[in-house]
Design a protein around this motif. Structure first.
Motif, PDB file in Angstrom:
ATOM      1  N   GLU A 165      32.624  48.304  49.422  1.00  6.80           N
ATOM      2  CA  GLU A 165      32.025  47.979  48.129  1.00  6.80           C
ATOM      3  C   GLU A 165      32.929  48.424  46.983  1.00  6.80           C
ATOM      4  O   GLU A 165      33.121  47.698  46.006  1.00  6.80           O
ATOM      5  N   ILE A 166      33.480  49.624  47.116  1.00 11.14           N
ATOM      6  CA  ILE A 166      34.324  50.146  46.048  1.00 11.14           C
ATOM      7  C   ILE A 166      35.689  49.474  46.070  1.00 11.14           C
ATOM      8  O   ILE A 166      36.305  49.246  45.021  1.00 11.14           O
ATOM      9  N   ALA A 167      36.170  49.120  47.251  1.00 16.79           N
ATOM     10  CA  ALA A 167      37.433  48.381  47.332  1.00 16.79           C
ATOM     11  C   ALA A 167      37.323  47.056  46.591  1.00 16.79           C
ATOM     12  O   ALA A 167      38.295  46.558  46.022  1.00 16.79           O
ATOM     13  N   ALA A 168      36.115  46.483  46.579  1.00 18.13           N
ATOM     14  CA  ALA A 168      35.898  45.227  45.860  1.00 18.13           C
ATOM     15  C   ALA A 168      36.087  45.418  44.360  1.00 18.13           C
ATOM     16  O   ALA A 168      36.563  44.519  43.666  1.00 18.13           O
ATOM     17  N   VAL A 169      35.730  46.593  43.849  1.00 18.38           N
ATOM     18  CA  VAL A 169      35.934  46.895  42.435  1.00 18.38           C
ATOM     19  C   VAL A 169      37.433  46.925  42.132  1.00 18.38           C
ATOM     20  O   VAL A 169      37.905  46.327  41.156  1.00 18.38           O
ATOM     21  N   LYS A 170      38.178  47.613  42.991  1.00 12.58           N
ATOM     22  CA  LYS A 170      39.628  47.667  42.819  1.00 12.58           C
ATOM     23  C   LYS A 170      40.221  46.266  42.872  1.00 12.58           C
ATOM     24  O   LYS A 170      41.083  45.908  42.068  1.00 12.58           O
ATOM     25  N   ARG A 171      39.741  45.445  43.792  1.00 14.72           N
ATOM     26  CA  ARG A 171      40.254  44.085  43.949  1.00 14.72           C
ATOM     27  C   ARG A 171      40.026  43.267  42.677  1.00 14.72           C
ATOM     28  O   ARG A 171      40.882  42.473  42.270  1.00 14.72           O
ATOM     29  N   GLN A 172      38.889  43.469  42.052  1.00 13.07           N
ATOM     30  CA  GLN A 172      38.570  42.746  40.818  1.00 13.07           C
ATOM     31  C   GLN A 172      39.624  43.014  39.752  1.00 13.07           C
ATOM     32  O   GLN A 172      40.093  42.085  39.074  1.00 13.07           O
ATOM     33  N   TYR A 173      40.002  44.267  39.591  1.00 12.82           N
ATOM     34  CA  TYR A 173      40.983  44.614  38.575  1.00 12.82           C
ATOM     35  C   TYR A 173      42.390  44.175  38.982  1.00 12.82           C
ATOM     36  O   TYR A 173      43.207  43.821  38.124  1.00 12.82           O
ATOM     37  N   GLN A 174      42.678  44.192  40.274  1.00 15.00           N
ATOM     38  CA  GLN A 174      43.970  43.684  40.738  1.00 15.00           C
ATOM     39  C   GLN A 174      44.120  42.202  40.404  1.00 15.00           C
ATOM     40  O   GLN A 174      45.168  41.761  39.933  1.00 15.00           O
ATOM     41  N   LEU A 175      43.061  41.443  40.671  1.00 16.62           N
ATOM     42  CA  LEU A 175      43.100  40.012  40.383  1.00 16.62           C
ATOM     43  C   LEU A 175      43.280  39.752  38.894  1.00 16.62           C
ATOM     44  O   LEU A 175      44.001  38.825  38.496  1.00 16.62           O
ATOM     45  N   ALA A 176      42.639  40.557  38.055  1.00 18.41           N
ATOM     46  CA  ALA A 176      42.776  40.396  36.613  1.00 18.41           C
ATOM     47  C   ALA A 176      44.211  40.673  36.173  1.00 18.41           C
ATOM     48  O   ALA A 176      44.761  39.961  35.314  1.00 18.41           O
ATOM     49  N   PHE A 177      44.836  41.684  36.772  1.00 16.14           N
ATOM     50  CA  PHE A 177      46.223  42.011  36.422  1.00 16.14           C
ATOM     51  C   PHE A 177      47.171  40.902  36.856  1.00 16.14           C
ATOM     52  O   PHE A 177      48.086  40.512  36.120  1.00 16.14           O
ATOM     53  N   ILE A 178      46.953  40.372  38.052  1.00 22.02           N
ATOM     54  CA  ILE A 178      47.795  39.295  38.553  1.00 22.02           C
ATOM     55  C   ILE A 178      47.649  38.048  37.682  1.00 22.02           C
ATOM     56  O   ILE A 178      48.640  37.365  37.369  1.00 22.02           O
ATOM     57  N   GLU A 179      46.427  37.738  37.281  1.00 17.11           N
ATOM     58  CA  GLU A 179      46.207  36.589  36.407  1.00 17.11           C
ATOM     59  C   GLU A 179      46.926  36.779  35.074  1.00 17.11           C
ATOM     60  O   GLU A 179      47.511  35.840  34.516  1.00 17.11           O
ATOM     61  N   LYS A 180      46.876  38.013  34.542  1.00 18.77           N
ATOM     62  CA  LYS A 180      47.559  38.321  33.293  1.00 18.77           C
ATOM     63  C   LYS A 180      49.063  38.090  33.442  1.00 18.77           C
ATOM     64  O   LYS A 180      49.697  37.446  32.582  1.00 18.77           O
ATOM     65  N   CYS A 181      49.650  38.601  34.531  1.00 21.80           N
ATOM     66  CA  CYS A 181      51.087  38.446  34.749  1.00 21.80           C
ATOM     67  C   CYS A 181      51.464  36.984  34.971  1.00 21.80           C
ATOM     68  O   CYS A 181      52.540  36.542  34.542  1.00 21.80           O
ATOM     69  N   GLN A 182      50.596  36.248  35.631  1.00 18.93           N
ATOM     70  CA  GLN A 182      50.847  34.818  35.841  1.00 18.93           C
ATOM     71  C   GLN A 182      51.029  34.106  34.493  1.00 18.93           C
ATOM     72  O   GLN A 182      51.950  33.297  34.316  1.00 18.93           O
ATOM     73  N   LYS A 183      50.172  34.423  33.545  1.00 17.10           N
ATOM     74  CA  LYS A 183      50.249  33.797  32.222  1.00 17.10           C
ATOM     75  C   LYS A 183      51.471  34.283  31.438  1.00 17.10           C
ATOM     76  O   LYS A 183      52.131  33.493  30.745  1.00 17.10           O
ATOM     77  N   ILE A 184      51.777  35.558  31.548  1.00 19.82           N
ATOM     78  CA  ILE A 184      52.914  36.111  30.796  1.00 19.82           C
ATOM     79  C   ILE A 184      54.233  35.499  31.248  1.00 19.82           C
ATOM     80  O   ILE A 184      55.102  35.169  30.426  1.00 19.82           O
ATOM     81  N   PHE A 185      54.374  35.321  32.566  1.00 16.93           N
ATOM     82  CA  PHE A 185      55.659  34.861  33.097  1.00 16.93           C
ATOM     83  C   PHE A 185      55.748  33.350  33.293  1.00 16.93           C
ATOM     84  O   PHE A 185      56.829  32.838  33.594  1.00 16.93           O
ATOM     85  N   ALA A 186      54.646  32.640  33.089  1.00 22.95           N
ATOM     86  CA  ALA A 186      54.657  31.180  33.259  1.00 22.95           C
ATOM     87  C   ALA A 186      55.726  30.486  32.411  1.00 22.95           C
ATOM     88  O   ALA A 186      56.399  29.570  32.902  1.00 22.95           O
ATOM     89  N   PRO A 187      55.936  30.889  31.143  1.00 19.45           N
ATOM     90  CA  PRO A 187      56.944  30.202  30.331  1.00 19.45           C
ATOM     91  C   PRO A 187      58.377  30.351  30.860  1.00 19.45           C
ATOM     92  O   PRO A 187      59.250  29.553  30.494  1.00 19.45           O
TER      93      PRO A 187
END
Length: 202
Positions: free
Chosen positions: A128-150
């Motif tokens: 259950e708690i690992a799922a919380v960590k996963r949520q924030y990992q996914l948010a960070f990856i999405e952020k980096c995807q947008k930053i480096f897309a250009p």
């Protein structure tokens, strides 16, 4: 860079609003982990250290897993704010974006010290708690995807590469906390990892 240090805990003897009490309990929790280690952090020990009754602590967190999740969220919110501000202030080049992310990520973990690796390890012990960590990992990856897309071709970085980058960021920052590598080495290696990740898409 802005510090990750949280504000000083309010006096535990006063009746505090719920949000102020939560801030105090999080601050005391971080200090307990720093002084005694993650294993020593229980709701009962937290209540004792904060000078309040156990029901107040249970009302905020429910169980130890709830406390660990709140600590991880507290760290992530501060880390995200620092990284976002650094990225926004950086020049619109790949080297500048990669540089501020590498520096901010490593610096944030080092500022939190040895507390955050212990919290992360404890988080991994519960699905259950690992799922919380996963949520924030996914948010960070999405952020980096947008930053480096250009800077990527065709305007995207593969998810597998982003997960590898995040794994490197965690490993390097924790190695720096443990003193196995220097802060500068951790930053430079993460910087080069990010550059190579994006350049491979071209």
């Amino acid at each position: 860079m802005k510090t990750m240090s949280a504000p000083s805990a309010p006096s535990p003897r006063r009746r505090l609003p719920k949000e102020a009490r939560l801030r105090q309990l999080l601050d005391v929790s971080w200090k307990l982990i720093r002084d005694e280690g993650t294993d020593a952090l229980t709701l009962g020990r937290l209540a004792e250290a904060a000078g309040i009754s156990k029901p107040v602590v249970y009302d905020h967190f429910g169980a130890r897993n709830g406390l660990l999740a709140a600590l991880y969220q507290d760290f992530d919110v501060r880390q995200t704010a620092i990284i976002d501000a650094a990225v926004a202030a950086s020049k619109p080049t790949l080297k500048d974006k990669a540089g501020v992310i590498a520096k901010s990520y490593i610096d944030c973990v080092l500022t939190q010290g040895r507390e955050i690796p212990g919290v992360l390890a404890a988080l991994n012990g519960s699905p259950e708690i690992a799922a919380v960590k996963r949520q924030y990992q996914l948010a960070f990856i999405e952020k980096c995807q947008k930053i480096f897309a250009p800077f990527a071709s065709p305007r995207t970085v593969p998810p597998a590469s982003l997960w590898a980058m995040l794994g490197a960021a965690d490993s390097l920052s924790h190695a720096a906390v443990a003193g196995e590598i220097t802060e500068a080495q951790a930053r430079e290696e993460l910087f080069q990892t990010i550059l190579n990740m994006v350049k491979r898409t071209r």
